[in-house]
Scaffold this motif. Structure first.
Motif, PDB file in Angstrom:
ATOM      1  N   GLY A  37       0.808  -1.394   0.074  1.00 45.70           N
ATOM      2  CA  GLY A  37       0.147   0.360  -0.164  1.00 45.70           C
ATOM      3  C   GLY A  37       0.906   1.321  -0.199  1.00 45.70           C
ATOM      4  O   GLY A  37       0.058   2.586   0.610  1.00 45.70           O
ATOM      5  N   VAL A  38       1.743   1.508  -0.298  1.00 45.29           N
ATOM      6  CA  VAL A  38       2.938   1.980  -0.513  1.00 45.29           C
ATOM      7  C   VAL A  38       3.489   2.132  -1.839  1.00 45.29           C
ATOM      8  O   VAL A  38       4.148   1.574  -2.121  1.00 45.29           O
ATOM      9  N   ASP A  39       3.632   3.623  -2.440  1.00 47.34           N
ATOM     10  CA  ASP A  39       4.341   3.847  -3.829  1.00 47.34           C
ATOM     11  C   ASP A  39       5.329   3.991  -3.109  1.00 47.34           C
ATOM     12  O   ASP A  39       6.126   5.521  -3.415  1.00 47.34           O
ATOM     13  N   LEU A  40       6.140   3.005  -3.808  1.00 46.38           N
ATOM     14  CA  LEU A  40       7.794   3.318  -3.474  1.00 46.38           C
ATOM     15  C   LEU A  40       8.421   4.605  -3.801  1.00 46.38           C
ATOM     16  O   LEU A  40       9.446   5.113  -3.280  1.00 46.38           O
ATOM     17  N   PRO A  41       8.754   4.594  -5.148  1.00 48.40           N
ATOM     18  CA  PRO A  41       8.851   5.066  -5.924  1.00 48.40           C
ATOM     19  C   PRO A  41       8.578   6.570  -5.932  1.00 48.40           C
ATOM     20  O   PRO A  41       9.618   7.747  -5.810  1.00 48.40           O
ATOM     21  N   ALA A  44      11.029   8.119  -2.735  1.00 51.80           N
ATOM     22  CA  ALA A  44      12.084   8.123  -2.740  1.00 51.80           C
ATOM     23  C   ALA A  44      12.159   9.443  -3.778  1.00 51.80           C
ATOM     24  O   ALA A  44      13.258   9.950  -3.437  1.00 51.80           O
ATOM     25  N   ARG A  45      11.387   9.521  -5.132  1.00 52.10           N
ATOM     26  CA  ARG A  45      11.448  11.182  -5.873  1.00 52.10           C
ATOM     27  C   ARG A  45      11.341  12.076  -4.089  1.00 52.10           C
ATOM     28  O   ARG A  45      11.655  13.195  -4.846  1.00 52.10           O
ATOM     29  N   GLY A  46      10.615  12.269  -3.207  1.00 54.85           N
ATOM     30  CA  GLY A  46      10.433  13.183  -2.057  1.00 54.85           C
ATOM     31  C   GLY A  46      11.519  12.984  -1.093  1.00 54.85           C
ATOM     32  O   GLY A  46      11.730  14.185  -0.703  1.00 54.85           O
ATOM     33  N   CYS A  47      12.168  12.215  -1.728  1.00 56.39           N
ATOM     34  CA  CYS A  47      13.835  12.427  -0.521  1.00 56.39           C
ATOM     35  C   CYS A  47      14.709  13.231  -0.710  1.00 56.39           C
ATOM     36  O   CYS A  47      14.822  13.436  -2.484  1.00 56.39           O
ATOM     37  N   VAL A  48      15.743  14.267  -0.532  1.00 57.64           N
ATOM     38  CA  VAL A  48      16.903  14.480  -0.529  1.00 57.64           C
ATOM     39  C   VAL A  48      18.061  13.827  -0.411  1.00 57.64           C
ATOM     40  O   VAL A  48      17.883  12.998   1.301  1.00 57.64           O
TER      41      VAL A  48
END
Length: 59
Positions: A37-41, A44-48
């Motif tokens: 239930g989590v869109d991991l990609p 990850a795009r939101g991580c710095v």
């Protein structure tokens, strides 16, 4: 390790290989080694990247 405290003994010696199920409010949150239930990609795009967080102005 504090052998007189079961939680304090087990938790520090554990890692991801020791986890077989994750339940939150009775709902499964992982299965077959994957988070459900989590869109991991998307996450990850939101991580710095850590290197982008360095303050180089103090050098």
């Amino acid at each position: 390790m504090p052998l007189d405290d079961p939680t304090g003994t087990v938790v520090p010696g554990s890692d991801a290989r020791n986890i077989s199920a994750v339940l939150i409010n009775g709902e499964p949150r992982n299965g077959n080694g994957q988070v459900l239930g989590v869109d991991l990609p998307h996450c990850a795009r939101g991580c710095v990247p850590p290197a982008d967080m360095l303050d180089t102005s103090a050098a």
